[in-house]
Design an enzyme around this catalytic site. Structure first.
Site, PDB file in Angstrom:
ATOM      1  N   GLU A 103       0.832  -1.209   0.000  1.00  0.00           N
ATOM      2  CA  GLU A 103       0.000   0.000   0.000  1.00  0.00           C
ATOM      3  C   GLU A 103       0.864   1.257   0.000  1.00  0.00           C
ATOM      4  O   GLU A 103       1.991   1.241   0.488  1.00  0.00           O
ATOM      5  CB  GLU A 103      -0.873   0.023   1.267  1.00  0.00           C
ATOM      6  N   ASP A 107      -4.483   5.270   6.164  1.00  0.00           N
ATOM      7  CA  ASP A 107      -5.034   6.414   6.885  1.00  0.00           C
ATOM      8  C   ASP A 107      -5.937   5.869   7.987  1.00  0.00           C
ATOM      9  O   ASP A 107      -5.468   5.577   9.082  1.00  0.00           O
ATOM     10  CB  ASP A 107      -5.767   7.313   5.895  1.00  0.00           C
ATOM     11  N   LYS A 135      -0.608   7.007   8.761  1.00  0.00           N
ATOM     12  CA  LYS A 135      -1.077   8.153   9.546  1.00  0.00           C
ATOM     13  C   LYS A 135      -1.514   7.694  10.944  1.00  0.00           C
ATOM     14  O   LYS A 135      -1.824   6.520  11.142  1.00  0.00           O
ATOM     15  CB  LYS A 135      -2.250   8.821   8.821  1.00  0.00           C
TER      16      LYS A 135
END
Ligand code: IMP
Length: 185
Positions: A103, A107, A135
């Site tokens: 990936e 997120d 993230k």
């Protein structure tokens, strides 16, 4: 396209091409070691993962196969709902295979959670995740990512496969997009 070509559009440069390259090489060495003697299948998620797939696969010292999936998540606006539609599926059987999902960024991880569940149901020997960037939200949601390039702040970033409105994917390095770019529109 280099960072300097669009430097004015970025509020901050996070990682240079060289820093990303070095980190991906370190991860490739770990993957080589962890999958030694195993039949490795890299599954890239289109379109963002093209750069990291290209770099990771070429930095490996051992054989791997590469496959691609395209998915789109339903849901209002920018919020990821975790309900996913497969637009392009794999063309190989996963039974007994060691799958490593590749990936660009995790997120919320909701899309990825669905994907992992979907692939696990196909009888592979293992399913793990490698991402170039992660993230803070993903950590909160406890998505198990085996290999993480960089943990980054909760900001909208572009470059190294990541786009804003289809652009900046071909920028080397990673930067935070200056809000003036999207507030202008
Ligand atoms: P998730 O389901 O919330 O983890 O969604 C991840 C997807 O959202 C990624 O594969 C990207 O396509 C997109 N995305 C999330 N954050 C960013 C960002 O900062 N820049 C560009 N795309 C992003």
């Amino acid at each position: 396209m280099d960072i300097d070509d669009v430097r004015d559009d970025l509020s901050q440069v996070l990682y240079s091409r060289e820093q990303i390259d070095e980190r991906i090489r370190q991860i490739a060495a770990e993957v080589d070691r962890d999958y030694e003697g195993k039949d490795l299948l890299l599954v890239g998620v289109l379109n963002g993962a093209i750069m990291v797939m290209s770099d990771l696969s070429r930095a490996l010292r051992s054989h791997c196969e590469m496959e691609w999936m395209a998915i789109s998540s339903y849901g209002a606006g920018t919020a990821s709902s975790g309900v996913v539609r497969i637009l392009k599926d794999l063309s190989v059987d996963l039974v007994g295979r060691h799958v490593l999902i590749v990936e660009d960024i995790v997120d919320t991880g909701l899309t990825l959670a669905y994907l992992v569940e979907n692939l696990r149901a196909r009888g592979p020997a293992s399913v793990e995740i490698m991402t170039a960037f992660r993230k803070p939200e993903a950590i909160k949601n406890k998505i198990t990512v085996k290999y993480v390039g960089f943990d980054i702040p909760n900001q909208f970033v572009v470059g190294y496969g990541l786009d804003y409105a289809g652009k900046y994917r071909n920028m080397t390095g990673l930067g935070i997009l200056d809000p003036k770019v999207y507030l202008q529109e």
